[in-house]
Design an enzyme around this catalytic site. Sequence first.
Site: not given
Length: 607
Positions: A2, A27, A75, A101-102, A480, A484, A487, A503, A602
């Site tokens: 948010c 964000r 969000w 926010n929160g 990583e 990427k 995402e 395995h 973000k």
Amino acid sequence: MCGIVGFTGTQDAAPILLDGLKKLEYRGYDSAGIAVMDQKTISVNKVRGRIANLCEKTDNGSSVPGTTGIGHTRWATHGAPTEENAHPHLSNDGRFAIVHNGIIENYLALRDELIREGYQFQSETDTEVIVHLLERYYRGNVREALLKTANRLRGSYALGVICSEEPGKIYAVREASPLILGIGIDDNYFASDVTALVAHTRNVIYLEDGEFAELSQRSIRIFDCTGAEIHKKTTRILWDVQAAEKGGYPHFMLKEIMEQPGAVRATIAPRIKNGTVEFEELGALLPELPGIRKIIITACGSAYYAGCAGKYALEQLCHIPVEVALASELRYANPLTDEHTLLIVISQSGETADTIAALKECKSRGAKTLAIVNVVGSSVAKSADYTVYTWAGPEIAVATTKGYTTQVAVLYMLAICFADHLCQLGNDKEERLDTLLALPRLIQQAIDMNPSIPELAKKYHKSKALFFIGRNTDYASALEGALKMKEISYLHAEAYAAGELKHGTIALIDDHQPVIALCCNPSIMEKTLSNIVEVKSRGAEVLALTFRDNQKILPVADDLLFIPNVDALFSTAVEIVPLQLLAYYVAKENGCDIDKPKNLAKSVTVE
Ligand code: G6P
């Protein structure tokens, strides 16, 4: 996640709020809204989806007159991303509008209490209890109502508030969620992120937990949690507006990939002095290093993978055992830390909820804490004993690139710096420093030497799954690289330690299954080569990433990506770059919203 903006001044508020919200789009959000006050009338406009819808609904703000207002990108956490659940929320008497926010942890109990008293709820959000509490406690003094309301809330909140009884004033309240005041000339602002402020002012004040502020056109007053007025210093934001704009690139992500040589240089160069790595920030920590028995690195997402990459250099150069732990796990794991433990916390934003919690947990158990952070003044930076900034500049694309490489670069530097203080560096000190200083140039070469990536993306973008394999430092880079890909391109991508394939995972290898094999570490290359042969003989299509002079890979790879020769201990900062570009171009082929991937944020400020 948010985002919040607030404005009061002489100009129309709505266009300024909409512009600020656009700056916060990166964000991640799924609905948005603004509340604008004209004299004593508050009008609220909210939409599902993008800010563009809000611009359309308000005719770019021109249909909403008034010089004072607040705005929000949401969000969804409590309640679906609908117009009803979008902020701002209004009190039943219409006097207050708020954005938040929160997360309010005790909202259910408060909601029951308020419903019993007759308050009507329009949304499923935790936020709405706040606006009804404000109405309940308001007796002609907004500051008093804010204090009483804040005393009832548990959890995290950055609040923006307007009240129709006080035209021209906006209020900002902070508890465990960032909020920054922007000082203009005939106007004042607040926002949850400096990117929404820099187009208007570089002079800002960071609110701390428990503080709140009253802003009008010409004044900013700040109060502590008892209501006493306090005076705070102004900070000047040094980066310029262009840093948060695309500068001719089609996406922020591509721009930020290309910025990596410069960002890594800005992180490293000022810290190499007098033939060694010098961290002025760590003055008091260095003499304590001989007492450190264990290092724990903790973080989330890519920052965690940066930790996985940095572990090798720290362990091998300093001879101290290093554990890398996901912050969301570590915070609940009763971690065994004491004054002989150094906790290294990594976070680009410095606001990731789990990372902050893991830091606090280990600190309370005696660990010494060192944060690697990009955003100046963020919560992680403030909570740690020592902070090293990465100086990557603003990172706007949700998927981190330069944030990650600069984190890895700091870990390399810490490894050399600590090893030097522990007298563990041998004759190769100069060589190690040369490699560090060469990293920006090597990263640039890794960008330049792979012009085939857009074509390779055309070949691989329709794959159902992609497997990334590697050993040791290559495995860290594979983690990583796969993240990427997931995402931004929404392809199923998994990283496996190459030795683990047999395995279980090898059962998934079939004809034409793409395998991206990382072979940039000569010490274990022969082993990875065997694993490549194993997948090849089961029909896999192998795209190998290796250093330029590696002839051995030619007979087994179908396609190749290259990096320049680089000391394997420090190779991840270089080998990740072609993988970032591959993910970017695959996502582009798939028509994905590269800078704002679906469902992602973000900065993840909730648990
Ligand atoms: C989110 C972002 C990732 C990031 C992670 C940790 O998931 O999308 O790119 O790596 O958060 O963020 P931090 O700001 O703590 O590095």
